[in-house]
Design an enzyme around this catalytic site. Structure first.
Site, PDB file in Angstrom:
ATOM      1  N   HIS A   1      -5.146  10.031  -7.572  1.00 50.13           N
ATOM      2  CA  HIS A   1      -4.667   9.206  -6.460  1.00 50.13           C
ATOM      3  C   HIS A   1      -4.221  10.059  -5.263  1.00 50.13           C
ATOM      4  CE1 HIS A   1      -2.664   5.040  -5.688  1.00 50.13           C
ATOM      5  NE2 HIS A   1      -3.089   5.570  -4.572  1.00 50.13           N
TER       6      HIS A   1
ATOM      7  N   TYR B   1      -0.148   0.686  -8.649  1.00 46.41           N
ATOM      8  CA  TYR B   1      -0.072  -0.667  -8.070  1.00 46.41           C
ATOM      9  C   TYR B   1       0.557  -1.696  -9.018  1.00 46.41           C
ATOM     10  CZ  TYR B   1      -3.543   1.173  -4.729  1.00 46.41           C
ATOM     11  OH  TYR B   1      -4.212   1.923  -3.800  1.00 46.41           O
TER      12      TYR B   1
HETATM   13  N1  LIG Z   1      -5.878   5.912  -2.232  1.00 43.29           N
HETATM   14  C1  LIG Z   1      -4.800   5.625  -1.528  1.00 43.29           C
HETATM   15  O1  LIG Z   1      -3.876   6.444  -1.382  1.00 43.29           O
HETATM   16  C2  LIG Z   1      -4.706   4.290  -0.866  1.00 43.29           C
HETATM   17  C3  LIG Z   1      -3.767   4.080   0.164  1.00 43.29           C
HETATM   18  C4  LIG Z   1      -3.731   2.839   0.773  1.00 43.29           C
HETATM   19  C5  LIG Z   1      -4.599   1.831   0.358  1.00 43.29           C
HETATM   20  N2  LIG Z   1      -5.484   2.045  -0.651  1.00 43.29           N
HETATM   21  C6  LIG Z   1      -6.425   0.981  -1.127  1.00 43.29           C
HETATM   22  O2  LIG Z   1      -7.115   0.455   0.003  1.00 43.29           O
HETATM   23  C7  LIG Z   1      -6.909  -0.951   0.071  1.00 43.29           C
HETATM   24  C8  LIG Z   1      -6.970  -1.448   1.506  1.00 43.29           C
HETATM   25  O3  LIG Z   1      -6.066  -0.772   2.338  1.00 43.29           O
HETATM   26  P1  LIG Z   1      -4.719  -1.436   2.912  1.00 43.29           P
HETATM   27  O4  LIG Z   1      -4.243  -2.432   1.957  1.00 43.29           O
HETATM   28  O5  LIG Z   1      -3.817  -0.308   3.228  1.00 43.29           O
HETATM   29  O6  LIG Z   1      -5.128  -2.041   4.329  1.00 43.29           O
HETATM   30  P2  LIG Z   1      -6.311  -2.932   4.973  1.00 43.29           P
HETATM   31  O7  LIG Z   1      -7.239  -3.429   3.945  1.00 43.29           O
HETATM   32  O8  LIG Z   1      -6.843  -2.154   6.123  1.00 43.29           O
HETATM   33  O9  LIG Z   1      -5.480  -4.129   5.613  1.00 43.29           O
HETATM   34  C9  LIG Z   1      -4.871  -5.130   4.847  1.00 43.29           C
HETATM   35  C10 LIG Z   1      -4.156  -6.064   5.811  1.00 43.29           C
HETATM   36  O10 LIG Z   1      -5.116  -6.672   6.682  1.00 43.29           O
HETATM   37  C11 LIG Z   1      -5.002  -8.097   6.637  1.00 43.29           C
HETATM   38  N3  LIG Z   1      -6.365  -8.645   6.678  1.00 43.29           N
HETATM   39  C12 LIG Z   1      -7.318  -8.534   5.731  1.00 43.29           C
HETATM   40  N4  LIG Z   1      -8.474  -9.084   6.128  1.00 43.29           N
HETATM   41  C13 LIG Z   1      -8.260  -9.585   7.378  1.00 43.29           C
HETATM   42  C14 LIG Z   1      -9.071 -10.274   8.314  1.00 43.29           C
HETATM   43  N5  LIG Z   1     -10.338 -10.551   8.052  1.00 43.29           N
HETATM   44  N6  LIG Z   1      -8.509 -10.641   9.509  1.00 43.29           N
HETATM   45  C15 LIG Z   1      -7.226 -10.349   9.785  1.00 43.29           C
HETATM   46  N7  LIG Z   1      -6.410  -9.683   8.937  1.00 43.29           N
HETATM   47  C16 LIG Z   1      -6.918  -9.309   7.742  1.00 43.29           C
HETATM   48  C17 LIG Z   1      -4.294  -8.407   5.337  1.00 43.29           C
HETATM   49  O11 LIG Z   1      -3.475  -9.530   5.508  1.00 43.29           O
HETATM   50  P3  LIG Z   1      -3.690 -10.861   4.593  1.00 43.29           P
HETATM   51  O12 LIG Z   1      -3.357 -10.469   3.206  1.00 43.29           O
HETATM   52  O13 LIG Z   1      -2.740 -11.821   5.203  1.00 43.29           O
HETATM   53  O14 LIG Z   1      -5.138 -11.243   4.774  1.00 43.29           O
HETATM   54  C18 LIG Z   1      -3.419  -7.168   5.122  1.00 43.29           C
HETATM   55  O15 LIG Z   1      -2.177  -7.299   5.782  1.00 43.29           O
HETATM   56  C19 LIG Z   1      -5.573  -1.148  -0.637  1.00 43.29           C
HETATM   57  O16 LIG Z   1      -5.345  -2.474  -1.023  1.00 43.29           O
HETATM   58  C20 LIG Z   1      -5.724  -0.179  -1.797  1.00 43.29           C
HETATM   59  O17 LIG Z   1      -6.540  -0.777  -2.807  1.00 43.29           O
HETATM   60  C21 LIG Z   1      -5.562   3.270  -1.254  1.00 43.29           C
END
Ligand SMILES: NC(=O)c1ccc[n+]([C@@H]2O[C@H](COP(=O)([O-])OP(=O)(O)OC[C@H]3O[C@@H](n4cnc5c(N)ncnc54)[C@H](OP(=O)(O)O)[C@@H]3O)[C@@H](O)[C@H]2O)c1
Length: 271
Positions: free
Chosen positions: A104, A47
């Site tokens: 990861h 990241y």
């Molecule tokens: N291990 C892996 O391979 C892997 C893969 C993917 C992700 N991850 C981890 O998991 C975390 C979360 O997953 P993600 O980033 O893929 O997706 P997520 O948390 O499901 O969704 C993030 C999105 O949702 C929006 N959002 C957040 N809270 C909200 C709310 N209350 N109402 C409306 N929209 C909202 C955010 O926009 P705004 O910013 O505009 O609020 C952003 O666009 C990542 O940041 C990372 O740390 C790990």
């Protein structure tokens, strides 16, 4: 904050995902998150924000109460690279240890026993309190449990109502391994879902909160990401209501749409 206990670890049930957060925006957001009550942060070598996340935690003066996860990139899984790059991560973060160190993504070109052996050495040396994996399938979990010298505490996987992850969740439960849900609000798709909105209205909650609650009520840890300070509290405030059995089942029915969001050329063969 509530915790999920798994193989000796106590993982705060809501953490902040930080993928895409960079530089000052990242530091400020993490500082604000600590101020509103977050005690768990998810970063990764991939990241490019390990330093900013740790800097904000340090500035808060609450490091001892905060759970920090970082992840080793798939190209760094050979034992010598594990040792070298985790040392680099800790030095970037200016920390003596992280709370949880994950693989990861699986990398079939490196023997899992070798990677987990190197991670176990880091745990014994105090560089991490716990070790775990991410994006592991049932078969990979079984292999990891067999070859790891120390307990695996979590499998971080894509998990939300639009994807049926029952098989891997059951395999983790059988081994006492916590599931940490990434993309827990389906990258922002959950908040627009009519069913989640309707159920939310009945509880005075948003669709995003219902989605997160559906996961935590199953004992799953969630790490929603937001770049929006005003949403931090919304995503954290999910422990003051409960979904009924009927609501839990209705939401589970959304998985019929089978929407996997995160899938790469290097992904394992999913269950
Ligand atoms: N291990 C892996 O391979 C892997 C893969 C993917 C992700 N991850 C981890 O998991 C975390 C979360 O997953 P993600 O980033 O893929 O997706 P997520 O948390 O499901 O969704 C993030 C999105 O949702 C929006 N959002 C957040 N809270 C909200 C709310 N209350 N109402 C409306 N929209 C909202 C955010 O926009 P705004 O910013 O505009 O609020 C952003 O666009 C990542 O940041 C990372 O740390 C790990």
């Amino acid at each position: 904050m509530d915790v999920v206990k798994a193989n000796g670890a106590a993982i705060p049930v809501v953490g902040l995902g930080t993928w895409t957060l960079r530089g000052r925006e990242c530091t400020e957001l993490v500082e604000e998150a600590v101020a509103v009550g977050y005690r768990h942060f998810d970063t990764a070598q991939m990241y490019g924000n390990e330093a900013e996340v740790a800097e904000a935690v340090r500035r808060s003066g609450k490091r001892a109460d905060i759970f920090i996860t970082t992840k080793i990139q798939p190209e760094n899984l050979a034992p010598r690279d594990v040792e070298r790059t985790v040392k680099d991560s800790l030095s970037r973060m200016n920390l003596d240890h992280v709370d949880l160190l994950l693989i990861h993504w699986p990398n079939p070109r490196v023997a899992l026993a070798d990677t987990l052996g190197a991670m176990a050495k880091l745990k014994l040396a105090g560089a991490t309190s716990h070790i775990g994996v991410s994006n592991f399938t049932v078969a990979l979990i079984e292999e990891a449990v067999k070859v790891s010298p120390v307990p695996i505490v979590c499998n971080q996987i894509e998990c939300h109502p639009f994807l049926d992850q029952t098989k891997v969740i059951e395999a983790c439960a059988k081994r006492g391994i916590a599931v940490v849900a990434y993309s827990p609000i389906a990258r922002g798709n959950a908040p627009a879902n009519a069913l989640l909105e309707r159920i939310g209205k009945a509880h005075g909650k948003s669709a995003a909160q219902v989605c997160l609650r559906w996961l935590t009520q199953q004992g799953i840890v969630v790490i929603p990401r937001t770049s929006n300070k005003s949403r931090l509290k919304e995503n954290l405030d999910i422990s003051d209501f409960a979904l009924s059995d009927a609501e839990m089942k209705e939401i589970a029915g959304l998985s019929r749409s089978k929407k996997r969001i995160v899938d790469w050329a290097w992904s394992p063969k999913w269950d």
